[in-house]
Design an enzyme around this catalytic site. Structure first.
Site, PDB file in Angstrom:
ATOM      1  CG  ASP A 642      42.828  24.335  29.379  1.00  0.00           C
ATOM      2  OD1 ASP A 642      41.767  24.406  28.731  1.00  0.00           O
ATOM      3  OD2 ASP A 642      43.805  23.661  29.016  1.00  0.00           O
ATOM      4  N   GLY A 643      40.031  23.529  30.843  1.00  0.00           N
ATOM      5  CA  GLY A 643      39.460  22.208  31.089  1.00  0.00           C
ATOM      6  C   GLY A 643      37.965  22.175  31.235  1.00  0.00           C
ATOM      7  CG  ASN A 644      35.655  25.631  32.182  1.00  0.00           C
ATOM      8  OD1 ASN A 644      36.056  25.169  33.251  1.00  0.00           O
ATOM      9  ND2 ASN A 644      35.567  26.932  31.964  1.00  0.00           N
ATOM     10  CG  HIS A 659      32.115  27.247  29.384  1.00  0.00           C
ATOM     11  ND1 HIS A 659      33.488  27.239  29.404  1.00  0.00           N
ATOM     12  CD2 HIS A 659      31.753  26.903  28.114  1.00  0.00           C
ATOM     13  CE1 HIS A 659      33.950  26.923  28.200  1.00  0.00           C
ATOM     14  NE2 HIS A 659      32.912  26.711  27.399  1.00  0.00           N
ATOM     15  CB  SER A 687      42.064  33.906  24.470  1.00  0.00           C
ATOM     16  OG  SER A 687      41.563  32.922  23.584  1.00  0.00           O
ATOM     17  NE  ARG A 693      37.047  27.759  23.167  1.00  0.00           N
ATOM     18  CZ  ARG A 693      37.225  27.515  24.474  1.00  0.00           C
ATOM     19  NH1 ARG A 693      36.194  27.527  25.296  1.00  0.00           N
ATOM     20  NH2 ARG A 693      38.437  27.263  24.925  1.00  0.00           N
ATOM     21  CG  LEU A 753      41.717  39.725  45.142  1.00  0.00           C
ATOM     22  CD1 LEU A 753      43.179  39.291  44.996  1.00  0.00           C
ATOM     23  CD2 LEU A 753      40.807  38.500  45.211  1.00  0.00           C
TER      24      LEU A 753
END
Length: 878
Positions: A642-644, A659, A687, A693, A753
């Site tokens: 969060d926070g871009n 982004h 999401s 947006r 991973l």
């Protein structure tokens, strides 16, 4: 009494203007009647024809051209007057209903309709009689005029009756033509030697035809046949006015169907299956079997048809399986709008009605069903098609303001805020997802085009209801527009144009056309819906053409598109949509899957698997990961990035730059996860709520994801990383879906991973997906509902093989989980960072993991005191 006479004047004026606006009918009266009479008299021979005339009680000899002229005159009058009354009653139905809701006495409307019918019949009959006198002098002009008037009254009643039974103007015209052709064609002794058959006495125009023929040479007055014709005309007119009364009553069909008797619902369901087998089949295909719910959907369908021909036509362009959801969406809006706009009762009472309906609907939504048919259909649509109801509360608040008379639109910003709150409160994105299919998807620009279409639709509705809204005291145009063109709402309410009214209307139609032009380019990846949208746009343009031709017609009621052009355009559009769906079905059947299904690793190495995998890139500062206590490494870490946008805004740059910077932070965190030995990392990338947006931002995000998932362009796939995707592909670009699936398949055997990318992901939607899968198994009988456990639910999540989340990190300073992995994160430790995501690197991940190792995780158990054994099963709290 003064108010009553004012209402009467308004009703009469509206009825007369409705007839005067019918230019085609007026043209037929002026030119078609004399042309028909002239041709019948000049073309047919004047040889005498002998036949038995019941009105005289004896055989008579009359010229063939004279008899045919009278039959043709009656036929012309029947056609013209019948169609005039049908068209007037059909087009003014919605306006008449609004007048009743506004408090106008229904008796005024009935008297106005009857008076206009009498006036139209008298004028048409007098005009036709005058033309008959051009060719010969009848013995009884009064009888001939009376016969013509009786015939006109009879088919005028037929027109009013058909208007209550038929919705299509073409259907009404066709029925009037066929009935009058059979009726008067068989009664002409020149064409039918058996014109004296007893069966013909049951025809509506029999009395009028007998009286008209007797008026040529006989001096007697055929009272019995004139009264017979008057009886037919009176009966049909009364039936038509009764249907007109029922349709304009406050207890309309939607309220009549709200009776809560299960037996009545079952009867209606049986009638539906008998009279409308195609619609009944559609309900069966959609899995709708409850009689109460079907009754509610039928109410919504009728409410939608009352909203205008274009809205009704829109549903015909959709697949049959999802038409009920559109009926429910529009039915909800129309019903609650009627509650807020009706003039019956005080403002406080209207507000209470809206609030009461909203409260009952919310209670039914929590319960999942309703005994009220209308609310049952709305609840069923929301539950069955998973429609979000987040906008219902805001929409209901606006409707309450409308009911209380507190709504005001000063500027275009107010106008957009008002209408966008009321339009699709159930979520535009979800409605679009219902239209997706394999190989068919919507792009972000399609969502913007749909928004432009809804704006155009709302502005067109505002123009259609201009006078009605003014009469209710709330013109739904910005006040700045009215002031700019000097238009007074009081004059609009009286049906008068003030200021530059015509310029204002044409400026609004021009704005509507601009929005429609943006809509017409939608559906680049969805050909069937592109064809449907183009058809809807063409139908709207036909309405705009009619408004531009006659802006003052809006002061008399809603303006409709030309009926013939409208139905031809709709028929062509439905054909194009059906052809696009068939083409897609054939193409999908022929085209093999672009991505082969996963196979075992043995004998199927991919080029990427055979290449040597690179180690993680070290941190530029050379810092190394911390040494963790043995056995304390979390198995699964989830990160909400969060926070871009705020990062870019603080630096005066566009949000897309944030982004792009966030993509660099993502790479560094992934390298840090590899360095510290983290087994699984989930990243909340996009999401299901992010579709709201701006389109440019969504397109930028999707482009970044497309590049980041491509093994040819993204360097992190050169490391020992396995990709997994959590989310739904509906609505995502097909190229991106294919790229993600290819990368998933190519990295399936890697072990260091597991990177779980959550794209188009919603936690509630994931759990709903699992519940549906279990419900299908229970319905099929392969699973006992009583044996379902949390393990069964977990097995149907997007990625059931991943471990539960041990640590959930959120950057950006917010402290919420935002619908991210709610099932998997039930016992996750939470760490919230104030750092915006583009400023995050691997050291932040390491610090959060180090914090996790010092947390005491009890999973509901009591922490045992030193040396004290723990009681089995004891719990301290959750």
């Amino acid at each position: 009494m003064t108010w009553w006479w004012q209402c009467m004047g308004t009703a009469v004026r509206h009825a007369v203007l409705e007839q005067a606006r019918n230019r085609l009918a007026l043209t037929l009266v002026v030119f078609f009647i004399p042309l028909w009479l002239t041709l019948a008299y000049r073309v047919l021979p004047g040889d005498p024809v002998r036949f038995f005339l019941r009105a005289a009680g004896r055989p008579v000899n009359l010229d063939a051209n004279t008899v045919t002229q009278l039959s043709g005159g009656l036929h012309a009058i029947a056609l013209i007057v019948g169609f005039m009354m049908f068209l007037a009653a059909s087009r003014s139905a919605e306006f008449d209903h609004r007048l009743v809701l506004a408090g106008y006495p229904r008796l005024c409307l009935l008297l106005a309709r009857s008076g206009v019918l009498l006036l139209t019949a008298a004028l048409t009959a007098g005009y036709a009689t005058a033309w008959v006198c051009v060719f010969h002098r009848p013995e009884r002009l009064d009888v001939m005029a009376g016969a013509f008037m009786v015939g006109a009254l009879t088919y005028g009643g037929v027109g009013i009756l058909l208007a209550a039974l038929l919705r299509s103007e073409l259907a009404g015209m066709f029925v009037v033509i066929m009935v009058s052709f059979i009726d008067l064609g068989l009664q002409n002794p020149v064409a039918n030697p058996a014109a004296d058959s007893p069966l013909l006495r049951l025809m509506p125009a029999y009395g009028a035809m007998q009286a008209a023929v007797s008026a040529v040479d006989l001096t007697l007055v055929p009272w019995r046949h004139l009264l017979l014709g008057l009886g037919w005309s009176a009966g049909l007119t009364v039936a038509g006015l009764a249907a007109f009364t029922a349709r304009t009553s406050r207890r309309t069909l939607k309220q009549t169907l709200l009776r809560r008797h299960a037996s009545r619902s079952s009867v209606r369901l049986t009638v539906l299956r008998l009279l409308h087998p195609l619609r009944a089949r559609m309900y069966r295909q959609a899995g709708i079997r409850d009689a109460t719910v079907i009754t509610g959907y039928e109410i919504c369908r009728r409410l939608l048809h009352r909203s205008g021909p274009v809205k009704a036509a829109t549903t015909k362009l959709l697949p049959a399986r999802i038409r009920p959801v559109w009926w429910a969406v529009y039915g909800y809006g129309r019903y609650i709008d009627d509650l807020s706009d009706t003039r019956h009762g005080s403002r406080r009472e209207r507000s209470e009605h809206v609030s009461r309906f909203s409260e009952l609907l919310e209670a039914d939504l929590r319960q999942g069903h309703s005994q009220d048919p209308l609310r049952a259909a709305i609840v069923h649509a929301i539950w069955t098609w998973d429609l979000p109801g987040d906008g219902l509360e805001a929409a209901n608040a606006v409707y309450r303001q409308d009911a209380e008379g507190e709504s005001a639109l000063a500027t275009w910003d107010d106008w957009f805020a008002y209408w966008r709150t009321l339009t699709f409160p159930f979520g535009t994105k979800r409605l679009l997802n219902l239209l997706t299919a394999p190989g068919l998807a919507f792009t972000p620009r399609d969502a913007e085009a749909l928004r432009a279409w809804t704006d155009a639709l709302n502005l067109l509705d505002t123009l259609r209801d201009l006078r009605e809204d003014a009469m209710e005291g709330f013109v739904k145009l910005p006040a700045t527009v009215l002031d700019e063109y000097g238009v007074s709402s009081e004059d609009l309410a009286r049906g008068r144009a003030s200021g530059r009214y015509t310029d204002m209307v044409r400026a609004m139609t021009a704005r509507t056309r601009q929005w429609l032009d943006r809509t017409a380019a939608a559906g680049s990846q969805h050909p069937p819906m592109a064809a449907a949208l183009r058809t809807v746009v063409d139908l709207h343009r036909l309405e705009l053409d009619r408004i531009d031709q006659s802006p003052h017609a809006l002061l008399n009621g809603p303006s409709r598109a030309h009926p013939v052009r409208f139905h031809l355009t709709l028929a062509r559009g439905r054909h194009r949509v059906a052809r696009a769906w068939r083409h897609h079905a054939r193409t999908a059947a022929r085209t093999p899957a672009s991505i082969p299904p996963p196979r075992s690793a043995e004998g199927d190495p991919t080029p990427h698997d055979t290449q040597a995998l690179l180690p993680p890139v070290p941190h530029p500062s050379g810092v190394r990961p911390p040494v963790l206590p043995p056995g304390r490494m979390p198995q699964h870490v989830a990160v909400i990035m969060d926070g871009n946008g705020r990062w870019a805004t603080h630096r005066g740059r566009p949000r897309t730059a944030g982004h792009e910077a966030g993509q660099l932070a993502l790479r560094d965190v992934v390298h840090g996860a590899l360095e510290i030995g983290l087994p699984c990392l989930s990243l909340y990338a996009f999401s299901t709520e992010n579709w709201t947006r701006p389109a440019t931002e969504v397109e930028a995000l999707l482009r970044i994801f497309q590049d980041g998932l491509d093994m040819e362009t993204e360097e992190i796939w050169q490391r020992d990383i396995r990709l997994r995707w959590s989310g739904i592909p509906d609505g995502m670009p097909s190229e991106m879906v294919q790229t993600a699936r290819r990368t998933e398949h190519a990295t399936r055997n890697r072990t260091a991973l597991t990177l779980n990318m959550c794209l188009n992901y919603g936690g509630r939607a994931e759990i709903t997906h699992a519940a549906r899968a279990l419900a299908r198994q229970a319905a099929a009988g392969t699973m006992d509902p009583d044996t379902i456990t949390p393990r069964h639910v977990a097995a149907h999540l997007h990625q059931p093989g991943l471990p539960e989340v041990d640590l959930l990190i959120r950057t950006g300073g917010e402290m919420r989980t935002s619908n991210f992995l709610p099932w998997q994160s039930t016992y996750a430790e939470l760490v919230f960072l104030d750092t915006l995501w583009p400023d995050v690197d691997r050291t932040h991940l390491w610090q959060a993991i180090d914090t996790y190792t010092r947390r005491d995780r009890r999973f509901g158990a009591v922490q045992p005191s030193p040396g004290a054994p723990q009681a089995p099963g004891s719990v301290d709290g959750l």
